[in-house]
Design a protein around this motif. Sequence first.
Motif, PDB file in Angstrom:
ATOM      1  N   ILE A 136      -5.187   5.331  -9.499  1.00  0.00           N
ATOM      2  CA  ILE A 136      -5.574   5.935  -8.226  1.00  0.00           C
ATOM      3  C   ILE A 136      -6.156   4.867  -7.303  1.00  0.00           C
ATOM      4  O   ILE A 136      -5.859   4.840  -6.101  1.00  0.00           O
ATOM      5  N   ALA A 137      -6.954   3.978  -7.857  1.00  0.00           N
ATOM      6  CA  ALA A 137      -7.496   2.867  -7.057  1.00  0.00           C
ATOM      7  C   ALA A 137      -6.373   1.973  -6.537  1.00  0.00           C
ATOM      8  O   ALA A 137      -6.396   1.547  -5.375  1.00  0.00           O
ATOM      9  N   LYS A 138      -5.384   1.695  -7.377  1.00  0.00           N
ATOM     10  CA  LYS A 138      -4.246   0.871  -6.938  1.00  0.00           C
ATOM     11  C   LYS A 138      -3.462   1.567  -5.840  1.00  0.00           C
ATOM     12  O   LYS A 138      -3.013   0.922  -4.883  1.00  0.00           O
ATOM     13  N   ALA A 139      -3.304   2.888  -5.943  1.00  0.00           N
ATOM     14  CA  ALA A 139      -2.606   3.639  -4.896  1.00  0.00           C
ATOM     15  C   ALA A 139      -3.373   3.552  -3.575  1.00  0.00           C
ATOM     16  O   ALA A 139      -2.771   3.398  -2.504  1.00  0.00           O
ATOM     17  N   ALA A 140      -4.699   3.629  -3.645  1.00  0.00           N
ATOM     18  CA  ALA A 140      -5.517   3.524  -2.434  1.00  0.00           C
ATOM     19  C   ALA A 140      -5.433   2.125  -1.828  1.00  0.00           C
ATOM     20  O   ALA A 140      -5.316   1.972  -0.602  1.00  0.00           O
ATOM     21  N   ILE A 141      -5.462   1.110  -2.665  1.00  0.00           N
ATOM     22  CA  ILE A 141      -5.354  -0.267  -2.175  1.00  0.00           C
ATOM     23  C   ILE A 141      -3.988  -0.486  -1.523  1.00  0.00           C
ATOM     24  O   ILE A 141      -3.889  -1.060  -0.434  1.00  0.00           O
ATOM     25  N   ALA A 142      -2.926  -0.032  -2.186  1.00  0.00           N
ATOM     26  CA  ALA A 142      -1.583  -0.188  -1.622  1.00  0.00           C
ATOM     27  C   ALA A 142      -1.470   0.534  -0.286  1.00  0.00           C
ATOM     28  O   ALA A 142      -0.867   0.013   0.665  1.00  0.00           O
ATOM     29  N   SER A 143      -2.052   1.712  -0.174  1.00  0.00           N
ATOM     30  CA  SER A 143      -2.002   2.469   1.076  1.00  0.00           C
ATOM     31  C   SER A 143      -2.772   1.760   2.178  1.00  0.00           C
ATOM     32  O   SER A 143      -2.320   1.712   3.327  1.00  0.00           O
ATOM     33  N   ALA A 144      -3.937   1.220   1.845  1.00  0.00           N
ATOM     34  CA  ALA A 144      -4.739   0.503   2.839  1.00  0.00           C
ATOM     35  C   ALA A 144      -4.024  -0.761   3.315  1.00  0.00           C
ATOM     36  O   ALA A 144      -3.988  -1.051   4.517  1.00  0.00           O
ATOM     37  N   VAL A 145      -3.432  -1.495   2.386  1.00  0.00           N
ATOM     38  CA  VAL A 145      -2.700  -2.706   2.756  1.00  0.00           C
ATOM     39  C   VAL A 145      -1.491  -2.354   3.615  1.00  0.00           C
ATOM     40  O   VAL A 145      -1.242  -2.980   4.651  1.00  0.00           O
ATOM     41  N   ALA A 146      -0.730  -1.348   3.205  1.00  0.00           N
ATOM     42  CA  ALA A 146       0.460  -0.947   3.965  1.00  0.00           C
ATOM     43  C   ALA A 146       0.068  -0.472   5.365  1.00  0.00           C
ATOM     44  O   ALA A 146       0.740  -0.801   6.342  1.00  0.00           O
ATOM     45  N   ALA A 147      -1.016   0.288   5.462  1.00  0.00           N
ATOM     46  CA  ALA A 147      -1.471   0.751   6.781  1.00  0.00           C
ATOM     47  C   ALA A 147      -1.813  -0.440   7.669  1.00  0.00           C
ATOM     48  O   ALA A 147      -1.451  -0.468   8.854  1.00  0.00           O
ATOM     49  N   GLY A 148      -2.486  -1.430   7.111  1.00  0.00           N
ATOM     50  CA  GLY A 148      -2.825  -2.629   7.872  1.00  0.00           C
ATOM     51  C   GLY A 148      -1.598  -3.421   8.292  1.00  0.00           C
ATOM     52  O   GLY A 148      -1.504  -3.906   9.424  1.00  0.00           O
ATOM     53  N   VAL A 149      -0.640  -3.553   7.398  1.00  0.00           N
ATOM     54  CA  VAL A 149       0.588  -4.296   7.718  1.00  0.00           C
ATOM     55  C   VAL A 149       1.371  -3.584   8.810  1.00  0.00           C
ATOM     56  O   VAL A 149       1.803  -4.214   9.781  1.00  0.00           O
ATOM     57  N   PHE A 150       1.557  -2.278   8.683  1.00  0.00           N
ATOM     58  CA  PHE A 150       2.320  -1.548   9.693  1.00  0.00           C
ATOM     59  C   PHE A 150       1.598  -1.521  11.043  1.00  0.00           C
ATOM     60  O   PHE A 150       2.228  -1.522  12.092  1.00  0.00           O
ATOM     61  N   ARG A 151       0.267  -1.514  11.008  1.00  0.00           N
ATOM     62  CA  ARG A 151      -0.492  -1.539  12.253  1.00  0.00           C
ATOM     63  C   ARG A 151      -0.378  -2.911  12.928  1.00  0.00           C
ATOM     64  O   ARG A 151      -0.244  -3.018  14.141  1.00  0.00           O
TER      65      ARG A 151
END
Length: 163
Positions: A136-151
């Motif tokens: 779950i922590a890895k899913a949150a990290i991946a989501s945060a990184v992806a959100a930052g990259v797409f932004r």
Amino acid sequence: MTLAVPIGPVPITLQTLGVMLAASLLGPTRGPLAVLTFLLLVAVGLPLLPGGRGGLAPFAGVTGGYLIGWVAGAFVIGLLTARMLPRYRFWWGLLCNAVGGIGVVYLVGVPWSAVVTGDTSLAALLGFAVFLPGDIAKAAIASAVAAGVFRAYPVPPAGRPTA
């Protein structure tokens, strides 16, 4: 070499984070292809898995189902993520990564491990509950990184026209 915490037949690693990131950032076609490329490199003998393992043996062992599940999980994450683009949202991304990176991977990996170890009881399933908090922590990290990259780099997925 991969950092791994050996707690049983399946170690805790950050490799599923890579699967989630590849699918979130590369989409439903290139994400699974990136994971397949990694697995092909493992299959030909590169020591990319925990403990410096490579070759075909990891695919036939306890972790084989998880390795195969990575491809299916990356495809599901990529499909779900593509539905929300061009605006990536953290919470939807977290759900996408949880469904594909945890649900689909476990759906393949847990039964495979139960068959290989010969433990088809409820204990086999409960033994993998140890991995849930980290995943779950890895899913949150991946989501945060992806959100930052797409932004920071709003490029439409391949095949879509630019606005």
